[in-house]
Design an enzyme around this catalytic site. Structure first.
Site, PDB file in Angstrom:
ATOM      1  N   GLU A  42      31.979  35.411  42.069  1.00 11.60           N
ATOM      2  CA  GLU A  42      31.798  36.314  40.927  1.00 11.60           C
ATOM      3  C   GLU A  42      30.850  35.699  39.892  1.00 11.60           C
ATOM      4  OE1 GLU A  42      34.710  38.589  37.673  1.00 11.60           O
ATOM      5  OE2 GLU A  42      35.540  37.122  39.065  1.00 11.60           O
ATOM      6  N   LYS A 123      31.908  45.793  38.719  1.00 12.19           N
ATOM      7  CA  LYS A 123      33.362  45.625  38.707  1.00 12.19           C
ATOM      8  C   LYS A 123      34.038  46.795  38.013  1.00 12.19           C
ATOM      9  CE  LYS A 123      36.582  41.858  37.450  1.00 12.19           C
ATOM     10  NZ  LYS A 123      36.592  40.493  36.842  1.00 12.19           N
ATOM     11  N   CYS A 159      37.096  40.519  42.136  1.00 11.99           N
ATOM     12  CA  CYS A 159      38.262  39.888  41.513  1.00 11.99           C
ATOM     13  C   CYS A 159      39.358  40.862  41.082  1.00 11.99           C
ATOM     14  CB  CYS A 159      37.822  39.009  40.336  1.00 11.99           C
ATOM     15  SG  CYS A 159      39.008  37.693  39.955  1.00 11.99           S
TER      16      CYS A 159
END
Length: 576
Positions: A42, A123, A159
């Site tokens: 990430e 994200k 994540c």
């Protein structure tokens, strides 16, 4: 069959050129191993977390520019056929959503191939709890990303997208993807590795496909990332698992279903053959790294955090006030393991109240570890202050600590060493430290380590040395003797604090679990003891705010995790 490479790598925040160079280096290794895809963690190009740098347009632009330059750089290095998935800091290019203006930062991933950026993903779920403040920095994405890689559909997630129900995981199932690739910057805390494994198994089943979980490794200020990347099948079988706190390239062969050609995807990456491409050469056997014990995990986390704080901030050596007590002994052992004994410079700073056994223990640790060691007598300096100020009692005790702190900072300035503070979490909780005294330093390795855990880690480190046939670094007497600040004759910590086992049990409930006074008394703790410990903890907030940074290893660390106002008249009281 798809050959996947996971680059469990250690970036540096803000070092876009250096991080891009790491991408090239790992990509070359992945290509040499015959991988079809190599993934990076990430926000790898900028490293993570970037905090308020994300709010600086020049930094966001630099990240985007670095990504734009990376794709042709890979192709120029002969890696154009390799699919590279890398995290970076992006910005919205459209302003079609209310409240999300053009140029807003996004936590994103890009798919690079053939010298181009062929797909992007932002994200969806932004964590805003514990150490995370992503609502402050980013706007969420709302589009899925599925890329057909050599005949296999690969879905992307980042994540927190994995931790939340539905969202990209549910979308992955709907897309009938063969692989869900999740890139992460997930910080270490005790027992989190077991939680992650069960989460990945559950999400693989929900997604209906194999799941690859890639995590960052390395220290970043108060956070340490433990790696522990893994791949799990739909039925929960672990197909490969990387080491903890290690930088490595994990290569695994995955037997995945061919994509349904009728389904639309965001990009198609193929050499032109139909269906899933065969693996060239022998299949790579899965690798399963040995797991660390709980104490070994914590020790490794602190060691890595300390090493990276020193290295990434341009220091070459550290200095420690070595008292002969257990806290400074453990910090010295950690420092020797982190940066090498030749770069550790310990200083004994005895006062008129320092015992001979403490002096001897400090010298003994230096002999055992091979670190640098000197003695600076502080009694004459303390006497000079006392002669001018006439201090007595607690003020005199604190003066000794402050003379030590001034001495250590003077050595640091003169010789360029980073001063390591040696206070533990239990002391920090109840204010059992002297501000501008033993609290001075640039980094506090055991800031999030309770006193009882300090003893446990010290015993573990000595046991590990014995297992390896090496000298135990910490003198047994430092572990076994009653703790004392030695600021007055015959002083012991228990003169003003309860037994540490009891203190740590109360603090665990109050600090880690946010339980109130009534709950603590209801579980069996003495009422007067509870009120006293909570009063000490609440009153010490101003000290904690000025303490050096140190690595988070618990569920709730002081600093990024636990944030309370200094000016605060609320006090917990027992009401029943």
């Amino acid at each position: 069959m798809l050959r996947l490479a996971l680059a469990q790598a250690n970036p540096v925040v803000g070092d876009l050129a250096g991080n891009a160079e790491q991408v090239l280096r790992y990509a070359k290794d992945a290509a040499a191993a015959g991988a079809h895809v190599v993934a990076f963690p990430e926000m790898f190009l900028t490293a993570y977390p970037v905090e308020d740098l994300a709010l600086r347009p020049s930094f966001v632009a630099a990240s985007v520019d670095a990504l734009d330059a990376l794709a042709p750089s890979l192709a120029a290095a002969g890696l154009g056929d390799l699919v590279v998935v890398v995290g970076y800091l992006d910005r919205m290019t459209a302003n079609d959503r209310l409240g999300r203006p053009q140029g807003s930062p996004q936590n994103a991933a890009a798919v690079l191939h053939g010298g181009r950026i062929v797909a992007r993903y932002a994200k969806h779920h932004l964590p805003n709890y514990g150490v995370f403040d992503e609502f402050r920095y980013f706007v969420p994405g709302d589009r899925t990303c599925v890329v057909r890689v050599h005949g296999v559909d690969v879905a992307l997630a980042i994540c927190e997208d994995l931790w939340q129900e539905g969202g990209p995981v549910a979308a992955t199932r709907a897309s009938a993807a063969g692989l869900l690739l999740v890139i992460n910057g997930s910080p270490f805390e005790v027992n989190k590795d077991d939680v992650r494994l069960e989460l990945c198994r559950r999400r693989a089943a929900e997604a209906g496909c194999t799941l690859a979980y890639l995590n960052m490794v390395g220290g970043q200020d108060e956070l340490v990332f433990d790696g522990d990347s893994l791949v799990v099948a739909t039925d929960g079988t672990v197909l490969t698992r990387a080491g903890q706190f290690t930088e490595e390239l994990v290569v695994v062969d995955l037997d995945l279903p061919a994509a349904e050609q009728s389904r639309s995807v965001d990009a198609v990456v193929s050499s032109g053959s139909a269906g899933v491409e065969p693996i060239v050469g022998p299949v790579i056997a899965p690798r399963f790294a040995d797991r660390l014990s709980d104490d070994a995990e914590v020790y490794a986390a602190i060691t890595l955090a300390l090493r990276d704080y020193v290295r990434k901030n341009g220091f070459r050596s550290v200095t420690i006030a070595l008292s002969g007590g257990i806290d400074s002994a453990l910090v010295a052992a950690l420092a020797c393991d982190a940066v090498g004994a030749e770069n550790v410079h310990c200083v004994s700073l005895p006062s008129g109240y320092s015992s001979q056994h403490s002096r001897d223990d400090a010298a003994d640790l230096a002999r055992r570890t091979g670190c640098g060691f000197r003695t600076v007598e502080i009694a004459p300096m303390v006497d000079a202050f006392l002669g001018q100020l006439g201090l007595t009692g607690l003020a005199e005790e604190n003066l000794q600590a402050r003379v030590r702190g001034t001495t250590m900072m003077g050595i640091s300035n003169a010789e360029g060493h980073l001063v390591l503070a040696t206070g533990n979490k239990s002391e920090l909780a109840v204010g059992y430290s002297t501000i501008y005294g033993d609290a001075v330093g640039g980094f506090a390795p055991i800031k999030d380590v309770s006193k009882t855990l300090v003893w446990r880690l010290s015993r573990w480190r000595n046991d590990e040395a014995e297992r390896l046939g090496q000298p135990a670094p910490i003198p047994v007497s430092s572990i076994e003797k009653p703790p004392s600040a030695e600021l007055r004759p015959g002083q012991l910590d228990t003169d003003s604090l309860p037994d540490y086992a009891v203190l740590d049990a109360v603090l665990d409930d109050y600090v880690e679990q946010d339980r109130g006074a009534d709950h603590l008394v209801g579980t069996g703790f003495d009422r007067e003891l509870v009120e006293r410990i909570l009063q000490l903890t609440d009153a010490a907030e101003y000290k904690r705010r000025q303490y050096p940074p140190g690595p988070k290893i618990s569920f709730k660390a002081f600093g990024r995790d636990r944030r309370l106002p200094i000016t605060n008249r609320w006090r917990e009281r027992v009401t029943r």
